[in-house]
Design a protein around this motif. Structure first.
Motif, PDB file in Angstrom:
ATOM      1  N   TRP A 194       0.818  -1.212   0.000  1.00 23.33           N
ATOM      2  CA  TRP A 194       0.000   0.000   0.000  1.00 23.33           C
ATOM      3  C   TRP A 194       0.853   1.264   0.000  1.00 23.33           C
ATOM      4  O   TRP A 194       0.578   2.207  -0.745  1.00 23.33           O
ATOM      5  CB  TRP A 194      -0.924  -0.012   1.223  1.00 23.33           C
ATOM      6  CG  TRP A 194      -2.037  -1.012   1.101  1.00 23.33           C
ATOM      7  CD1 TRP A 194      -2.477  -1.617  -0.036  1.00 23.33           C
ATOM      8  CD2 TRP A 194      -2.836  -1.523   2.164  1.00 23.33           C
ATOM      9  NE1 TRP A 194      -3.507  -2.474   0.246  1.00 23.33           N
ATOM     10  CE2 TRP A 194      -3.760  -2.439   1.590  1.00 23.33           C
ATOM     11  CE3 TRP A 194      -2.882  -1.302   3.541  1.00 23.33           C
ATOM     12  CZ2 TRP A 194      -4.700  -3.117   2.351  1.00 23.33           C
ATOM     13  CZ3 TRP A 194      -3.822  -1.986   4.292  1.00 23.33           C
ATOM     14  CH2 TRP A 194      -4.716  -2.889   3.714  1.00 23.33           C
ATOM     15  N   ASP A 248       2.513   1.808  -3.438  1.00 20.52           N
ATOM     16  CA  ASP A 248       1.563   2.314  -4.431  1.00 20.52           C
ATOM     17  C   ASP A 248       1.183   3.763  -4.156  1.00 20.52           C
ATOM     18  O   ASP A 248       1.030   4.565  -5.090  1.00 20.52           O
ATOM     19  CB  ASP A 248       0.309   1.443  -4.438  1.00 20.52           C
ATOM     20  CG  ASP A 248       0.528   0.115  -5.141  1.00 20.52           C
ATOM     21  OD1 ASP A 248       1.653  -0.101  -5.633  1.00 20.52           O
ATOM     22  OD2 ASP A 248      -0.405  -0.703  -5.198  1.00 20.52           O
ATOM     23  N   ALA A 292      -1.256  -3.238  -5.334  1.00 13.33           N
ATOM     24  CA  ALA A 292      -2.271  -2.816  -4.385  1.00 13.33           C
ATOM     25  C   ALA A 292      -3.306  -3.917  -4.308  1.00 13.33           C
ATOM     26  O   ALA A 292      -3.222  -4.901  -5.014  1.00 13.33           O
ATOM     27  CB  ALA A 292      -2.903  -1.507  -4.862  1.00 13.33           C
ATOM     28  N   THR A 321      -5.588  -5.901  -5.522  1.00 11.24           N
ATOM     29  CA  THR A 321      -6.019  -5.994  -6.901  1.00 11.24           C
ATOM     30  C   THR A 321      -7.214  -6.896  -7.057  1.00 11.24           C
ATOM     31  O   THR A 321      -7.565  -7.665  -6.189  1.00 11.24           O
ATOM     32  CB  THR A 321      -4.878  -6.534  -7.776  1.00 11.24           C
ATOM     33  OG1 THR A 321      -4.595  -7.862  -7.339  1.00 11.24           O
ATOM     34  CG2 THR A 321      -3.652  -5.670  -7.655  1.00 11.24           C
ATOM     35  N   GLY A 334     -10.498  -5.300  -4.795  1.00 17.05           N
ATOM     36  CA  GLY A 334      -9.953  -4.614  -5.948  1.00 17.05           C
ATOM     37  C   GLY A 334     -11.024  -3.989  -6.802  1.00 17.05           C
ATOM     38  O   GLY A 334     -12.211  -4.120  -6.622  1.00 17.05           O
ATOM     39  N   ARG A 362      -3.261  -5.346 -16.089  1.00 16.92           N
ATOM     40  CA  ARG A 362      -4.425  -4.590 -15.629  1.00 16.92           C
ATOM     41  C   ARG A 362      -4.682  -3.395 -16.539  1.00 16.92           C
ATOM     42  O   ARG A 362      -3.774  -2.843 -17.145  1.00 16.92           O
ATOM     43  CB  ARG A 362      -4.190  -4.097 -14.196  1.00 16.92           C
ATOM     44  CG  ARG A 362      -4.103  -5.199 -13.164  1.00 16.92           C
ATOM     45  CD  ARG A 362      -3.754  -4.625 -11.798  1.00 16.92           C
ATOM     46  NE  ARG A 362      -2.404  -4.077 -11.769  1.00 16.92           N
ATOM     47  CZ  ARG A 362      -1.900  -3.394 -10.754  1.00 16.92           C
ATOM     48  NH1 ARG A 362      -2.649  -3.151  -9.693  1.00 16.92           N
ATOM     49  NH2 ARG A 362      -0.665  -2.949 -10.797  1.00 16.92           N
ATOM     50  N   GLU A 416      -8.271  -0.069 -13.575  1.00 16.11           N
ATOM     51  CA  GLU A 416      -7.944  -0.924 -12.436  1.00 16.11           C
ATOM     52  C   GLU A 416      -6.710  -0.429 -11.695  1.00 16.11           C
ATOM     53  O   GLU A 416      -6.659  -0.439 -10.461  1.00 16.11           O
ATOM     54  CB  GLU A 416      -7.732  -2.356 -12.922  1.00 16.11           C
ATOM     55  CG  GLU A 416      -8.980  -2.993 -13.486  1.00 16.11           C
ATOM     56  CD  GLU A 416      -8.679  -4.241 -14.282  1.00 16.11           C
ATOM     57  OE1 GLU A 416      -9.628  -5.003 -14.533  1.00 16.11           O
ATOM     58  OE2 GLU A 416      -7.511  -4.452 -14.656  1.00 16.11           O
ATOM     59  N   ASP A 467      -6.700   0.768  -7.810  1.00 14.92           N
ATOM     60  CA  ASP A 467      -5.829   0.122  -6.828  1.00 14.92           C
ATOM     61  C   ASP A 467      -4.963   1.136  -6.099  1.00 14.92           C
ATOM     62  O   ASP A 467      -4.752   1.039  -4.888  1.00 14.92           O
ATOM     63  CB  ASP A 467      -4.944  -0.915  -7.517  1.00 14.92           C
ATOM     64  CG  ASP A 467      -5.736  -2.129  -7.978  1.00 14.92           C
ATOM     65  OD1 ASP A 467      -6.868  -2.311  -7.481  1.00 14.92           O
ATOM     66  OD2 ASP A 467      -5.237  -2.881  -8.831  1.00 14.92           O
ATOM     67  N   THR A 481      -7.112   3.188  -3.704  1.00 18.06           N
ATOM     68  CA  THR A 481      -7.440   2.359  -2.547  1.00 18.06           C
ATOM     69  C   THR A 481      -6.247   2.240  -1.617  1.00 18.06           C
ATOM     70  O   THR A 481      -6.390   2.302  -0.386  1.00 18.06           O
ATOM     71  CB  THR A 481      -7.893   0.968  -3.015  1.00 18.06           C
ATOM     72  OG1 THR A 481      -9.013   1.108  -3.891  1.00 18.06           O
ATOM     73  CG2 THR A 481      -8.283   0.105  -1.831  1.00 18.06           C
ATOM     74  N   THR A 483     -14.735  -0.450  -2.028  1.00 22.88           N
ATOM     75  CA  THR A 483     -14.502  -0.528  -3.475  1.00 22.88           C
ATOM     76  C   THR A 483     -15.535   0.243  -4.294  1.00 22.88           C
ATOM     77  O   THR A 483     -15.154   1.013  -5.190  1.00 22.88           O
ATOM     78  CB  THR A 483     -14.458  -2.000  -3.916  1.00 22.88           C
ATOM     79  OG1 THR A 483     -13.403  -2.667  -3.226  1.00 22.88           O
ATOM     80  CG2 THR A 483     -14.250  -2.117  -5.414  1.00 22.88           C
TER      81      THR A 483
END
Length: 666
Positions: free
Chosen positions: A389, A392, A476, A478, A509, A586, A590, A594, A597, A633
């Motif tokens: 996390w 990312d 992340a 996913t 994800g 991805r 996406e 990710d 998030t 999400t």
């Protein structure tokens, strides 16, 4: 009836094996035909029966052709004989490290009245089969001893007048940990029964011939140096492909006959138990696939490999049994003796199988190193989830800095460009001015996507940001694209959707928004692509995709390490890894979801006391006050697709997360 069925299957396989051998004999006859004609002409000329006129010239021409054909045939035969057949990636089990397992397999072979397998090996997959490893290139030197391959030193084959060596029994490692001893014995019965037909000389010879042709085709297809070598190998490849095509149908029918005979013979052993055990095979496959895609893959991308994957399968399937009402009763089996108890050191075997899985499915190095270290399940949340996390989130803010994104605060503050969640929310929020300027948003971060409503995209907007080749960056939380290969996987979804309402948490994800109970938006979020809120949202997705691609290109090539020992040492070329990639690249949508998030999770950990967690079925998850964060999400998707931060800000306020506070990044 069982004996008649076995005999019919063996006879069918033998007839097909003889057909394959006849093709080999015809090829040999074609190669010897010019030589035979030359011998006749030479003998006739010597005896005076064929002489005078043009026979002398004909004799020399035919002799020259015969020599060339014999040399070509000898070269092709040499390539076929020396080519190394493909070997499955396995962890070899020595007999002294699993005496109970060997004893069970030999007892099963005695009950089936077939030869026992010569050795046992494990593979990180949910399958079992017999594999012939009698080729001399796959047998270790006889002088070597004292390592883990001692249990299969007999693979050197049939030289020096020794009897033929039985094939190796390859067992899927998840079976050993999830199945009970009786279930494993029942599942292995049809496989072990295949050693009977395999011992037949005609079937064994036909298999060796086909494997040799297949290996020779692989040799001729490999890149070579020099035009002469390419020309020679091209001719060899043409001949071997022709022979392989001629044998293909007969070889396939031969294997079907062998399988039918083995299945018929195995009906006499544990047939009732096998019917029940087949349910566990499907369940183990579903749990193994989900564990690899949801739990192991994020760790591999971070340079860590879980060292107890097979033990994790048990935990994942136990959790599945708890959630899924259709799986009730499966956990009652756990009181019986697990098949992994047949190993002397199951932890060591599990670690070896886990490392092999990382190498096959992700292309990791063959051994541990500073950037490739094992991680236990207890350390997984801190070593993998937290680092993923924060990595990312740091990447997200680097891209924002590169795009010149600044936060306007009133009054201006010193931390206006600090790594805060507010900076991300403000950038992705659609304002009335954005709506007037861009009434139609590009699709999925692809401004040039055909069929998008509204005017054409700005030509200065970045090109398609999605699908960086096989991303190896830290992931992340996913989306795991699940392959519904059996009814148990579908049962899992049915039970999961009806669980406690927190399946829409962090671990799902961006691609799993339709599982979060937001029924009004399901129709708009099917598939990988979705509408991004504004042009700058698509630009941010493009920047993240490009940054991931740059990081992947700059990453050192994995797959190094010392040479492996044992028959598997020539299994693969490092450039071919990973052999079985788990997920396709991805999309930009996406990737952006990710990263957003991940930023939210970092803010939750630094400002609300949340902690990273591990869900056995969904992977990384955020725990707030010890409970899994729910319904995150769909709120993230609302932000990036519609530019509406209201649902997400409400969730943040309810969870006690302060988006204006800076977070700690990697």
């Amino acid at each position: 009836m069982t004996g008649m069925g076995v005999e019919v299957g063996v006879q069918a396989a033998r007839s097909r094996a003889l057909a394959v051998l006849r093709i080999r004999s015809r090829a040999l006859a074609v190669a010897l035909l010019p030589a035979a004609v030359a011998v006749v002409l030479i003998a006739g000329g010597t005896s005076g029966h064929i002489s005078g006129g043009h026979w002398g010239v004909t004799r020399w021409i035919v002799t020259g052709v015969a020599v060339v054909v014999l040399l070509c045939a000898a070269g092709i035969a040499l390539v076929v004989a020396r080519a190394r057949p493909a070997v499955s990636p396995t962890v070899q089990i020595a007999e002294d490290s699993a005496p109970d397992l060997y004893r069970m397999v030999r007892d099963l072979a005695d009950r089936l009245e077939v030869p026992a397998p010569s050795a046992i090996a494990l593979t990180p997959d949910c399958d079992s089969w017999l594999e012939d490893r009698t080729h001399r290139a796959q047998s270790p030197p006889a002088a070597e001893s004292g390592d883990d391959t001692d249990g299969i030193r007999g693979l050197a084959g049939t030289r020096h007048g020794r009897p033929p060596v039985a094939p190796v029994l390859v067992i899927g490692s998840p079976f050993l940990w999830w199945m009970r001893v009786g279930e494993l014995r029942a599942v292995l019965a049809p496989v072990v029964a295949g050693t009977g037909p395999s011992a037949h000389p005609d079937i064994a010879a036909a298999r060796r011939f086909v494997r040799g042709l297949d290996a020779a085709v692989a040799v001729t297809a490999a890149p070579t140096r020099g035009p002469l070598a390419r020309t020679v190998l091209a001719g060899v490849g043409w001949v071997t492909r022709l022979l392989l095509r001629s044998c293909r149908g007969h070889a396939a029918e031969m294997e079907r006959g062998v399988a039918a005979a083995a299945a018929e013979r195995a009906q006499a052993v544990d047939y009732g138990v096998r019917i029940v055990a087949q349910e566990q095979v499907g369940l183990a496959y579903a749990g193994w696939d989900r564990l690899l895609t949801r739990v192991a893959l994020p760790a591999w991308r971070m340079g860590r490999w879980p060292s107890r994957l097979d033990a994790g399968v048990v935990a994942a399937l136990t959790e599945l049994s708890r959630r899924d009402r259709l799986a009730e009763g499966f956990t009652s089996r756990l009181g019986e003796r697990p098949a992994c108890d047949l190993l002397e050191e199951p932890g060591v075997v599990d670690e070896a199988a886990s490392l092999l899985a990382a190498r096959l499915f992700h292309g990791g190095p063959a051994e541990c190193g500073p950037d490739w270290a094992p991680v236990g399940w207890q350390e997984y949340p801190d070593e993998v989830v937290d680092r993923t996390w924060r990595t990312d989130a740091a990447r997200l803010h680097r891209v924002l800095d590169a795009q010149g994104v600044h936060v306007t605060t009133h009054p201006p503050t010193r931390d206006a460009d600090a790594p805060t969640l507010s900076r991300v929310l403000d950038h992705l929020t659609v304002t009335p001015a954005d709506t007037n300027a861009a009434p139609s948003a590009p699709r999925g971060g692809r401004p040039e996507k055909s069929g998008a409503a509204g005017p054409a995209a700005d030509p200065t907007e970045p090109a398609a940001p999605t699908e960086p080749a096989a991303p190896t960056e830290p992931a992340a939380p996913t989306d795991a694209r699940e392959h519904h290969d059996d009814e148990h996987e579908q049962h899992h979804h049915d039970g999961e959707d009806g669980d406690d309402g927190d399946r829409g948490g962090v671990g799902n994800g961006a691609g799993d928004g339709n599982r979060d109970g937001d029924g009004d938006r399901d129709g708009d979020r099917d598939g990988d692509e979705g509408t991004l809120g504004t042009e700058r949202t698509a630009t941010l997705a493009a920047g993240l995709s490009a940054e991931l691609a740059r990081e992947e290109a700059a990453a050192p090539v994995r797959g190094g390490g010392t040479e492996q020992t044992g028959p598997d040492r020539t299994l693969w070329d490092d450039g071919m890894l990973p052999l079985f990639p788990l997920q396709p690249p991805r999309s930009g949508r996406e990737i952006l979801a990710d990263h957003v998030t991940a930023m939210i999770c970092c803010a939750a950990m630094d400002t609300a006391g949340a902690t990273p967690g591990l869900d056995w079925l969904d992977g990384p998850t955020l725990l707030i006050n010890g409970e899994r964060a729910a319904d995150l999400t769909p709120r993230v998707l609302t932000l990036i697709e519609d530019g509406d931060p209201t649902p997400l800000r409400s969730w943040l306020h309810h969870s006690g997360i302060r988006p204006e506070k800076p977070v700690r990044l990697v």
